[in-house]
Scaffold this active site. Structure first.
Site, PDB file in Angstrom:
ATOM      1  N   CYS A  56      11.348  63.112  40.956  1.00  0.00           N
ATOM      2  CA  CYS A  56      10.941  64.088  41.967  1.00  0.00           C
ATOM      3  C   CYS A  56       9.581  63.787  42.593  1.00  0.00           C
ATOM      4  O   CYS A  56       9.197  64.428  43.572  1.00  0.00           O
ATOM      5  CB  CYS A  56      10.933  65.495  41.368  1.00  0.00           C
ATOM      6  SG  CYS A  56      12.584  66.122  40.960  1.00  0.00           S
ATOM      7  N   HIS A  83       6.313  70.403  45.507  1.00  0.00           N
ATOM      8  CA  HIS A  83       7.697  70.049  45.215  1.00  0.00           C
ATOM      9  C   HIS A  83       8.487  71.320  44.918  1.00  0.00           C
ATOM     10  O   HIS A  83       8.016  72.211  44.217  1.00  0.00           O
ATOM     11  CB  HIS A  83       7.743  69.098  44.021  1.00  0.00           C
ATOM     12  CG  HIS A  83       9.114  68.848  43.503  1.00  0.00           C
ATOM     13  ND1 HIS A  83      10.138  68.394  44.306  1.00  0.00           N
ATOM     14  CD2 HIS A  83       9.650  69.009  42.262  1.00  0.00           C
ATOM     15  CE1 HIS A  83      11.241  68.280  43.579  1.00  0.00           C
ATOM     16  NE2 HIS A  83      10.971  68.647  42.340  1.00  0.00           N
ATOM     17  N   ASN A 111      16.544  72.244  44.742  1.00  0.00           N
ATOM     18  CA  ASN A 111      15.716  71.078  44.473  1.00  0.00           C
ATOM     19  C   ASN A 111      16.435  69.830  44.974  1.00  0.00           C
ATOM     20  O   ASN A 111      17.423  69.400  44.377  1.00  0.00           O
ATOM     21  CB  ASN A 111      15.437  70.978  42.972  1.00  0.00           C
ATOM     22  CG  ASN A 111      14.554  69.793  42.604  1.00  0.00           C
ATOM     23  OD1 ASN A 111      14.246  68.955  43.448  1.00  0.00           O
ATOM     24  ND2 ASN A 111      14.161  69.715  41.340  1.00  0.00           N
TER      25      ASN A 111
END
Length: 331
Positions: A116, A256, A286
Site C-alpha cells: 500500500c 492512504h 482500499n
C-alpha cells in the site's frame, strides 16, 4: 543556478463501473452494512469485471484520461512507473505493457511494489528522476486489481478492498513547487501480519496451495491497525517538524485509504482538522497503490497553486512513510 524541483502537473483516474455494495456483501459472508460502515467507513467499492482484464487495463485508462485532460503527447513521456501489488503477470512488466499501449514509445518503464506504500515510494522515485535533470516527464501510475487476490468468503478482507487506478505526471518546476521532503521506512516484522503466502519463490503455486487458499491476502487487522496509526502519524509529524510547518500551514492531509478509523486516528495525531483531510474510502474501499492518486483526482478541483500537502501511507512488509509536497497549479 536554482535547484530543480519535481512537481505534479496533471492527474487522471479510472475506476471500474461495477459497484460492490455492503448490501451485496451481506449475501457472501456473515456481515452487514452497519458493521462494515462502523469499522471501516466503507460503503461500496469498485470491482473490475471482464475476461482478460487486469491491472494494466485500469492503468491505461487512468493514463489516457490524464493525457486527454492535459493535452500531453504520450511520445513526450520519458519514463512510466506502475506502482502495483497486483501485476498482470509475474516476470513480464505491467508498466512496459502499459507504456506501449498508451503510446509512450520513447519511455522506459518498470513496476514498483511496496504494497500500500507503492505509490508513495513511487512519488519519491519519480521526483528523483526529475531532480536529476536527465528526464522531463515521468508518468507515475498507481493501480491494483485487488479483487484478483481476495477471498470473498473471508469477511476480514473482502469488505475492505476494491479495484482502481490513478495517474500523475511529474515535471520540473521553475517556481520551487513539488516534492519538498520525504521520510520513508520499512520493517520486515510486518511479513507475518499482512501477506499472501503462495505464488512467490518460497511457496510456488501448486494444486495444494490453491486448495488451501494460499493465493489470497491474509491480514491480522489489530496488529496492522496499531502499526499503521503510529508509523503514519510519526512520519507525518516528522514532515512538519523538519520543515518548520505548523498544522495550520497544511492545506491538505492525503492519507492512504485503508480504514476510516486509521485515517481519523492519524489525522488527529498530526492535528489536521477533518475538513482538510482527503477521504474517498466510502466510495472505493482500499485500492492499495491507487488510493493516493485517486484522492488527488477526486480533490483536484479544490487544490490551489502553492497548497501544502502531506501524504502518508502504510502497507505490507511493513512499508510506510510521508511526503511533503506543494501543489503546482490551479485546476
Amino acid at each position: 543556478m536554482s535547484k530543480i524541483t519535481a512537481a505534479i502537473t496533471a492527474v487522471g483516474k479510472y475506476v471500474p463501473d461495477y459497484v460492490l455494495t455492503n448490501k451485496e456483501l451481506e449475501t457472501f459472508v456473515d456481515t452487514n452494512d452497519e458493521w462494515i460502515t462502523t469499522r471501516t467507513g466503507i460503503k461500496e467499492r469498485r470491482i473490475l469485471k471482464g475476461e482478460g482484464l487486469g491491472t494494466s487495463y485500469m492503468a491505461i485508462k487512468a493514463a489516457q484520461e490524464l493525457f486527454q485532460k492535459s493535452k500531453i503527447d504520450p511520445k513526450e513521456i520519458d519514463l512510466v512507473i506502475v506502482a502495483t501489488a497486483t501485476p498482470d503477470l509475474l516476470v513480464a512488466s505491467t508498466a512496459v505493457f502499459t507504456a506501449t499501449e498508451i503510446g509512450a514509445v520513447n519511455a522506459f518503464a518498470y513496476d514498483l511494489q511496496a504494497a500500500c506504500s507503492s505509490f508513495l515510494y513511487g512519488m519519491s522515485t519519480a521526483a528523483s528522476y526529475i531532480e536529476s535533470g536527465r528526464y522531463k516527464k515521468v508518468l507515475l501510475i498507481g493501480a491494483d486489481k485487488m479483487s484478483s487476490i481476495i477471498d470473498y468468503t473471508d469477511r476480514a478482507t473482502c469488505i475492505i478492498f476494491g479495484d482502481g487506478a490513478g495517474a500523475v505526471l511529474f515535471e520540473p518546476s521553475s517556481n520551487g513547487f513539488g516534492l519538498k521532503d520525504e521520510y520513508l521506512r520499512g520493517d520486515g516484522i510486518g511479513r507475518d501480519f499482512l501477506k499472501m503466502d503462495a505464488g512467490g519463490s518460497i511457496l510456488p503455486a501448486s494444486a495444494e496451495t490453491v486448495k488451501n487458499k494460499q493465493h489470497f491476502v491474509y491480514q491480522e487487522g489489530k496488529t496492522v491497525f496499531k502499526y499503521a496509526v503510529s508509523n503514519m502519524a510519526d512520519a507525518s509529524e516528522k514532515m512538519l517538524v523538519r520543515n518548520n510547518l505548523s498544522k495550520e500551514d497544511i492545506q491538505w492531509f492525503v492519507p492512504h485509504q485503508a480504514n476510516n478509523r486509521i485515517i481519523e486516528a492519524t489525522a488527529s495525531r498530526v492535528g489536521v482538522d477533518a475538513d482538510r483531510v482527503m477521504v474517498n474510502i466510502h466510495k472505493y474501499g482500499n485500492t492499495t497503490s491507487a488510493t493516493l492518486p485517486l484522492l488527488l483526482a477526486d480533490y483536484e478541483n479544490q487544490l490551489k497553486e502553492g497548497d501544502n500537502l502531506i501524504f502518508a501511507a502504510f502497507g505490507g512488509g511493513f512499508t510506510w512513510g510521508a511526503i511533503y509536497l506543494t501543489w503546482a497549479y490551479n485546476s
